[in-house]
Design an enzyme around this catalytic site. Sequence first.
Site, PDB file in Angstrom:
ATOM      1  N   LYS A   8       5.812   6.837   2.093  1.00 57.52           N
ATOM      2  CA  LYS A   8       5.283   6.501   3.422  1.00 57.52           C
ATOM      3  C   LYS A   8       4.993   5.000   3.415  1.00 57.52           C
ATOM      4  O   LYS A   8       4.001   4.553   2.857  1.00 57.52           O
ATOM      5  CB  LYS A   8       4.011   7.303   3.656  1.00 57.52           C
ATOM      6  CG  LYS A   8       3.502   7.477   5.087  1.00 57.52           C
ATOM      7  CD  LYS A   8       3.547   6.322   6.034  1.00 57.52           C
ATOM      8  CE  LYS A   8       2.202   5.718   6.335  1.00 57.52           C
ATOM      9  NZ  LYS A   8       2.289   4.443   7.077  1.00 57.52           N
ATOM     10  N   GLY A  24      -2.962  -0.895  -1.015  1.00 53.71           N
ATOM     11  CA  GLY A  24      -3.412  -1.264   0.325  1.00 53.71           C
ATOM     12  C   GLY A  24      -4.858  -1.693   0.283  1.00 53.71           C
ATOM     13  O   GLY A  24      -5.342  -2.202  -0.730  1.00 53.71           O
ATOM     14  N   SER A  25      -5.550  -1.451   1.379  1.00 52.36           N
ATOM     15  CA  SER A  25      -6.925  -1.950   1.493  1.00 52.36           C
ATOM     16  C   SER A  25      -7.891  -1.089   0.677  1.00 52.36           C
ATOM     17  O   SER A  25      -7.620   0.076   0.355  1.00 52.36           O
ATOM     18  CB  SER A  25      -7.337  -1.942   2.958  1.00 52.36           C
ATOM     19  OG  SER A  25      -7.291  -0.617   3.446  1.00 52.36           O
ATOM     20  N   VAL A  37      -9.089   2.248   2.655  1.00 53.11           N
ATOM     21  CA  VAL A  37      -8.155   3.390   2.633  1.00 53.11           C
ATOM     22  C   VAL A  37      -7.985   3.894   1.193  1.00 53.11           C
ATOM     23  O   VAL A  37      -7.957   5.100   0.948  1.00 53.11           O
ATOM     24  CB  VAL A  37      -6.796   3.000   3.256  1.00 53.11           C
ATOM     25  CG1 VAL A  37      -5.812   4.154   3.145  1.00 53.11           C
ATOM     26  CG2 VAL A  37      -6.970   2.590   4.720  1.00 53.11           C
ATOM     27  N   GLY A  38      -7.920   2.971   0.251  1.00 52.49           N
ATOM     28  CA  GLY A  38      -7.750   3.364  -1.155  1.00 52.49           C
ATOM     29  C   GLY A  38      -8.900   4.231  -1.651  1.00 52.49           C
ATOM     30  O   GLY A  38      -8.683   5.226  -2.358  1.00 52.49           O
ATOM     31  N   GLU A  53      -4.241   0.631  -5.847  1.00 54.72           N
ATOM     32  CA  GLU A  53      -4.293  -0.831  -6.029  1.00 54.72           C
ATOM     33  C   GLU A  53      -4.786  -1.399  -4.712  1.00 54.72           C
ATOM     34  O   GLU A  53      -4.163  -1.180  -3.667  1.00 54.72           O
ATOM     35  CB  GLU A  53      -2.900  -1.380  -6.346  1.00 54.72           C
ATOM     36  CG  GLU A  53      -2.374  -0.982  -7.716  1.00 54.72           C
ATOM     37  CD  GLU A  53      -3.190  -1.547  -8.861  1.00 54.72           C
ATOM     38  OE1 GLU A  53      -3.948  -2.522  -8.658  1.00 54.72           O
ATOM     39  OE2 GLU A  53      -3.094  -0.989  -9.967  1.00 54.72           O
ATOM     40  N   CYS A 110      -2.360  -9.645  -2.319  1.00 56.04           N
ATOM     41  CA  CYS A 110      -3.586  -9.148  -2.942  1.00 56.04           C
ATOM     42  C   CYS A 110      -4.051 -10.103  -4.036  1.00 56.04           C
ATOM     43  O   CYS A 110      -5.231 -10.167  -4.352  1.00 56.04           O
ATOM     44  CB  CYS A 110      -3.345  -7.767  -3.509  1.00 56.04           C
ATOM     45  SG  CYS A 110      -1.879  -7.702  -4.525  1.00 56.04           S
ATOM     46  N   GLU A 146     -12.467 -10.135   1.654  1.00 52.41           N
ATOM     47  CA  GLU A 146     -11.046 -10.459   1.608  1.00 52.41           C
ATOM     48  C   GLU A 146     -10.580 -10.838   3.023  1.00 52.41           C
ATOM     49  O   GLU A 146     -10.754 -10.066   3.958  1.00 52.41           O
ATOM     50  CB  GLU A 146     -10.258  -9.241   1.119  1.00 52.41           C
ATOM     51  CG  GLU A 146      -8.776  -9.541   0.964  1.00 52.41           C
ATOM     52  CD  GLU A 146      -7.973  -8.310   0.552  1.00 52.41           C
ATOM     53  OE1 GLU A 146      -8.077  -7.272   1.220  1.00 52.41           O
ATOM     54  OE2 GLU A 146      -7.227  -8.400  -0.444  1.00 52.41           O
TER      55      GLU A 146
HETATM   56  P1  NAP Z   1      -3.907  -0.450   4.465  1.00 53.52           P
HETATM   57  O1  NAP Z   1      -4.302  -0.589   5.870  1.00 53.52           O
HETATM   58  O2  NAP Z   1      -4.872   0.120   3.512  1.00 53.52           O
HETATM   59  O3  NAP Z   1      -2.575   0.417   4.463  1.00 53.52           O
HETATM   60  C1  NAP Z   1      -1.848   0.702   3.285  1.00 53.52           C
HETATM   61  C2  NAP Z   1      -1.014   1.943   3.514  1.00 53.52           C
HETATM   62  O4  NAP Z   1      -1.863   3.072   3.681  1.00 53.52           O
HETATM   63  C3  NAP Z   1      -0.159   1.882   4.779  1.00 53.52           C
HETATM   64  O5  NAP Z   1       1.056   2.543   4.530  1.00 53.52           O
HETATM   65  C4  NAP Z   1      -1.003   2.651   5.761  1.00 53.52           C
HETATM   66  O6  NAP Z   1      -0.261   3.134   6.851  1.00 53.52           O
HETATM   67  C5  NAP Z   1      -1.526   3.759   4.880  1.00 53.52           C
HETATM   68  N1  NAP Z   1      -2.720   4.440   5.355  1.00 53.52           N
HETATM   69  C6  NAP Z   1      -3.678   3.978   6.184  1.00 53.52           C
HETATM   70  N2  NAP Z   1      -4.620   4.936   6.379  1.00 53.52           N
HETATM   71  C7  NAP Z   1      -4.242   6.020   5.658  1.00 53.52           C
HETATM   72  C8  NAP Z   1      -4.789   7.320   5.446  1.00 53.52           C
HETATM   73  N3  NAP Z   1      -5.935   7.692   6.025  1.00 53.52           N
HETATM   74  N4  NAP Z   1      -4.140   8.182   4.645  1.00 53.52           N
HETATM   75  C9  NAP Z   1      -2.988   7.811   4.056  1.00 53.52           C
HETATM   76  N5  NAP Z   1      -2.404   6.598   4.209  1.00 53.52           N
HETATM   77  C10 NAP Z   1      -3.040   5.717   5.003  1.00 53.52           C
HETATM   78  O7  NAP Z   1      -3.439  -1.845   3.861  1.00 53.52           O
HETATM   79  P2  NAP Z   1      -2.449  -2.892   4.542  1.00 53.52           P
HETATM   80  O8  NAP Z   1      -3.158  -3.455   5.721  1.00 53.52           O
HETATM   81  O9  NAP Z   1      -1.118  -2.302   4.741  1.00 53.52           O
HETATM   82  O10 NAP Z   1      -2.284  -3.972   3.380  1.00 53.52           O
HETATM   83  C11 NAP Z   1      -3.211  -4.986   3.124  1.00 53.52           C
HETATM   84  C12 NAP Z   1      -4.138  -4.627   1.991  1.00 53.52           C
HETATM   85  O11 NAP Z   1      -3.381  -4.263   0.838  1.00 53.52           O
HETATM   86  C13 NAP Z   1      -5.025  -5.741   1.512  1.00 53.52           C
HETATM   87  O12 NAP Z   1      -6.336  -5.288   1.353  1.00 53.52           O
HETATM   88  C14 NAP Z   1      -4.442  -6.141   0.166  1.00 53.52           C
HETATM   89  O13 NAP Z   1      -5.355  -6.717  -0.741  1.00 53.52           O
HETATM   90  C15 NAP Z   1      -3.936  -4.857  -0.325  1.00 53.52           C
HETATM   91  N6  NAP Z   1      -2.897  -5.057  -1.334  1.00 53.52           N
HETATM   92  C16 NAP Z   1      -3.212  -4.795  -2.637  1.00 53.52           C
HETATM   93  C17 NAP Z   1      -2.274  -4.983  -3.639  1.00 53.52           C
HETATM   94  C18 NAP Z   1      -2.610  -4.691  -5.078  1.00 53.52           C
HETATM   95  O14 NAP Z   1      -1.698  -4.499  -5.846  1.00 53.52           O
HETATM   96  N7  NAP Z   1      -3.868  -4.656  -5.476  1.00 53.52           N
HETATM   97  C19 NAP Z   1      -0.989  -5.431  -3.309  1.00 53.52           C
HETATM   98  C20 NAP Z   1      -0.700  -5.703  -1.969  1.00 53.52           C
HETATM   99  C21 NAP Z   1      -1.676  -5.492  -0.992  1.00 53.52           C
HETATM  100  P3  NAP Z   1      -0.209   2.275   8.226  1.00 53.52           P
HETATM  101  O15 NAP Z   1       0.463   1.016   7.924  1.00 53.52           O
HETATM  102  O16 NAP Z   1       0.577   3.128   9.128  1.00 53.52           O
HETATM  103  O17 NAP Z   1      -1.622   2.087   8.660  1.00 53.52           O
END
Ligand code: NAP
Length: 477
Positions: A171, A223-224, A227-228, A245, A279, A378
């Site tokens: 996904k 991701g964030s 959500v994580g 992550e 990230c 962040e």
């Molecule tokens: P996000 O909003 O947490 O979304 C990540 C993924 O989770 C997306 O596919 C999102 O779908 C999905 N999602 C959202 N709510 C969900 C739920 N309730 N159940 C299951 N899946 C769900 O993060 P983002 O805005 O895409 O990315 C930015 C964040 O990623 C930043 O905080 C960044 O630090 C972090 N990041 C971390 C790393 C690492 O390796 N540590 C690497 C890259 C990015 P939708 O897009 O449809 O909402």
Amino acid sequence: MTGNNFIAGQWVPVERRREVLSPANTGEVLGSIGLSAPQAAQEAVAAARKAQRGWKAMGMVNRGNLLFQAAAALEAHLDELAELATREMGKPISETRGEAMRAVAILRYYAGEGYRAVGEVIPAANPNALQYTEREPLGVVAIVTPWNFPLAIPIWKIAPALIYGNAVVFKPAEWSSLTAVRMVELIGSIFPAGVLNLILGLGTEVGEALVQHPDIDGISFTGSTGVGSHIAAVATQKGIKYQTEMGGKNPVIVAADADLDLAVEATVSGAMRSAGQKCTATSRVIVEEAIHDAFAERLTARTQSLKLGNPLEPDTYLGPVVSELQYQKVQHFISVGQQEGARLLTGDDGRAGGAPGFYIAPTIFDGVDPGATIAQEEIFGPVVGILSVQSLDEAIQVANNIRYGLSASVFTRSLATAMRFVHEIEAGLVRVNDETAGVELQAPFGGVKGSSSHSREQGRAAIEFYTHVKTVSIRAL
Ligand code: NAP
Ligand code: MG
């Protein structure tokens, strides 16, 4: 381009749809993506479950050969993939090209895993027994990814999942769905039907349905932090393996004896490439007072020289941020920084004005208090704050005073300073005289504290997540 689901080896049209607009030019429609109903998660998990046994039975070497084919398929379309990713999420083409090459290299790395030894032979008390370990796949793995590395992050999860014998339901983030579709068009049918499934849609709808599904065996999420943490709680409740992550607030420490040119270049690159949407992006620069003025002046001058503009132009340093929501979030943090009394060294200077996209001028704050919002939260945009300290002790203390712990760098000529930093910094990725972003694909990747669930991705570390250890003893009669 029309993005749909790929389930059991077939493209399945999704009725409810959303237009995809370019973040660099919001008047430009790139295509449309399906917003799946939760039912799609049921279908994809069922398809993966059906395929997984046969996939496991095929064996590592044969699976590795298919991963080599997948690498070649992506490699034959590198420019196309890079351009699509740039158009869809706004990262400059120079960076998406590198990312596409990295995706190919990751596939090759894990294809090679198919030829390497796994497990070990362990002495047995009975000399007529053979005792050893095998690696068993988890089964069906849900892979949920962010938009900021639309090519590399999906592949660095999918490739190890597949080589070790798991079937995948992928996904992608809503904002990088077209890129995910094109990748799966290129590699999906190399594998037996149902081994790699793609479902598009909102995280809160089909994403939630996927992670809640009773018949998955593991979840790999990037991701964030919000959500994580939710996904970690769901997985814990179900008793399945997960890795999350999440966010970062990565510091660079510039010691008084640093090579300033190097420190400036690495800070700019870490903070401003991908418009700060990594990230591992640098977001706090902790500078020893003695060199503060010289550093701040050079950092400002270098930042003002960066080319902000159309991400498809090869010399663009930073393009737009990914979406209107992200644009508003970053602008909000910039206003909060000013309200909290930090000094703007450079920022909204007119460069971003006029363009019909989500452009934000690279922004530097000085005199940032370690407890300030912009030093703690962040931002995920082209914004960096300078914090002044009196000593290395204070620098490390300020660097660690945060809920995140992904990546951290120090700039120094002193081996003693470097060693102390390496030992005392709370981060999963620690670098000396190098930027906070950019870790090699063959090395473990992950953070501590609120950045990560402490499991590691990439390199050989991935086997720990995607497999269980099975201990076997065979006694000869
Ligand atoms: P996000 O909003 O947490 O979304 C990540 C993924 O989770 C997306 O596919 C999102 O779908 C999905 N999602 C959202 N709510 C969900 C739920 N309730 N159940 C299951 N899946 C769900 O993060 P983002 O805005 O895409 O990315 C930015 C964040 O990623 C930043 O905080 C960044 O630090 C972090 N990041 C971390 C790393 C690492 O390796 N540590 C690497 C890259 C990015 P939708 O897009 O449809 O909402
Ligand atoms: Mg999001």
